[in-house]
Design a protein around this motif. Structure first.
Motif, PDB file in Angstrom:
ATOM      1  N   GLU A 109      -0.136   3.669  -8.783  1.00 43.05           N
ATOM      2  CA  GLU A 109      -0.551   3.130  -7.489  1.00 43.05           C
ATOM      3  C   GLU A 109      -1.554   4.129  -6.927  1.00 43.05           C
ATOM      4  OE1 GLU A 109       3.188   2.202  -5.267  1.00 43.05           O
ATOM      5  OE2 GLU A 109       2.260   0.216  -5.292  1.00 43.05           O
ATOM      6  N   ALA A 253      -2.364  -1.049  -5.486  1.00 41.58           N
ATOM      7  CA  ALA A 253      -1.036  -1.171  -4.865  1.00 41.58           C
ATOM      8  C   ALA A 253      -0.291  -2.303  -5.559  1.00 41.58           C
ATOM      9  CB  ALA A 253      -1.181  -1.449  -3.372  1.00 41.58           C
ATOM     10  N   ARG A 254       0.974  -2.099  -5.831  1.00 43.72           N
ATOM     11  CA  ARG A 254       1.761  -3.082  -6.572  1.00 43.72           C
ATOM     12  C   ARG A 254       2.493  -4.018  -5.611  1.00 43.72           C
ATOM     13  NH1 ARG A 254       0.543  -2.080 -12.189  1.00 43.72           N
ATOM     14  NH2 ARG A 254      -0.953  -0.429 -11.828  1.00 43.72           N
ATOM     15  N   THR A 257       5.057  -2.740  -3.085  1.00 42.02           N
ATOM     16  CA  THR A 257       4.417  -1.990  -1.996  1.00 42.02           C
ATOM     17  C   THR A 257       3.784  -2.941  -0.991  1.00 42.02           C
ATOM     18  OG1 THR A 257       4.016  -0.082  -3.402  1.00 42.02           O
ATOM     19  CG2 THR A 257       2.578  -0.329  -1.492  1.00 42.02           C
TER      20      THR A 257
END
Ligand code: AKG
Ligand code: FE2
Length: 272
Positions: A109, A253-254, A257
Motif C-alpha cells: 500500500e 490503497a487496498r 483500507t
C-alpha cells in the motif's frame, strides 16, 4: 520442514541486499514502459529545440551536449519535465519499471511522489550539480525510497554516488562534531574514497535509500547523463515535510483500507 518466515523468499533476499548495500539495481520490469517514457523525453527535447525525432534515441540523448548550450539547458529540462508530468500514463508506467521491487522493499500500500523529476548533466557542466546530501536532511521521511531510472547508460561521474550504510551511519552520527562548518565539497572530499558510483546501464533501475549520503560531481564522461527519479513510501508510514496530498499521492490503497477510510461510526445518538 515447515516454513518459519512470513516474507516471500524473493522479498527476503532483495530486502537483505537493500539493507546491506543501501540500494539494489535490477532490470526494468516493464521494458515497453521504459521505451515509451524515453521516447516522450526525446520528443520533448527535440520539440523544445525545433528538431525532428531522431532514429536512435539513446544516441541522441548521449550526444545531447552537441545540440544544446548550457544557457538553454534549463529551459529544455523544464519543458521536458512539464511534458512528463502532463500525461496521465507516465506515473503508472514509471511505477511499473520497479513494481515488484517496490512491493518487496517498501510494501504494497503505497504513496508515490506526484511529480517525476528529470536530471540532465552535460559533460563538464558545473551548473546542475547536487552536492552531497541525504534527502532526509531537507524534509523527506526516512521511510521514502528513491527509484532512479537512467535513460542512457550511467557509470562513473556520469552517474550518482552513494555512501554504503556501514560507512555512512558512523559518519552521520558524528556529523555535528566533525563537520560543523564544513562546506559540502569538504564533506565530499572526506567521503570520496568511500562512495560508490552507481553503475546503472540503460534498461535497469536503481532503488536506493535517500537516508544515505549521495550526490554527483562534474560529469567527466564525454556523454550527457539523463536520469529520472521519483520517491515512494509505505502509505501509512510517518511523513515529514513532504505531505500526503501535496507531495505524495496514494497509488495502491487496498479495498480494506478504502472501506475503513469511508467508514463512519454509528450515528443518530444526538451527539453534539
Ligand atoms: O541524480 C543524482 O545525481 C542525484 C539524485 C538525488 O539526489 C535523488 O534522487 O535524491
Ligand atoms: Fe537526493
Amino acid at each position: 520442514m515447515s516454513n518459519t518466515t512470513f516474507l516471500e523468499p524473493g522479498a527476503e533476499e532483495l530486502g537483505t541486499q537493500f539493507i546491506e548495500n543501501g540500494y539494489v539495481i535490477l532490470p526494468a520490469q516493464d521494458v515497453d514502459a521504459l521505451a515509451r517514457i524515453r521516447e516522450l523525453v526525446v520528443g520533448g527535447a527535440t520539440s523544445a529545440l525545433g528538431q525532428d525525432l531522431p532514429k536512435d534515441h539513446g544516441d541522441y540523448l548521449n550526444n545531447f551536449h552537441k545540440h544544446v548550450s548550457i544557457e538553454n539547458l534549463n529551459n529544455v529540462r523544464l519543458k521536458v519535465i512539464e511534458e512528463l508530468n502532463s500525461q496521465d500514463w507516465t506515473r503508472p508506467a514509471y511505477f511499473n519499471l520497479a513494481r515488484q521491487a517496490i512491493y518487496d522493499i517498501v510494501g504494497n500500500e503505497l504513496a508515490m511522489q506526484r511529480r517525476l523529476n528529470l536530471s540532465i548533466q552535460l559533460p563538464d557542466d558545473t551548473s546542475s550539480l547536487l552536492p552531497v546530501h541525504a534527502d532526509v536532511w531537507s524534509g523527506d521521511s526516512p521511510y521514502e525510497i528513491v527509484v532512479w531510472v537512467p535513460l542512457v547508460d550511467c557509470y562513473d561521474t556520469k552517474s550518482m554516488y552513494l555512501m554504503p550504510p556501514d560507512k555512512d551511519r558512523p559518519l552521520q552520527a558524528r556529523m555535528g562534531e566533525v563537520f560543523k562548518n564544513a562546506s559540502a565539497q569538504e564533506l565530499f572530499q572526506h567521503i570520496e574514497h568511500h562512495v560508490q558510483w552507481m553503475n546503472v546501464p540503460f534498461g535497469h533501475v536503481l532503488v536506493f535509500s535517500q537516508t544515505l549520503m549521495h550526490g554527483n560531481q562534474p560529469n567527466l564522461v564525454p556523454e550527457t547523463r539523463w536520469s529520472m527519479n521519483c520517491r515512494f513510501k509505505s502509505l501509512f508510514s510517518p511523513y515529514a515535510d513532504k505531505r500526503l496530498g501535496e507531495f505524495f499521492e496514494p497509488i495502491t490503497a487496498r479495498a480494506a483500507t478504502q472501506m475503513a477510510l469511508d467508514y463512519d461510526l454509528p450515528g443518530g445518538f444526538g451527539d453534539v
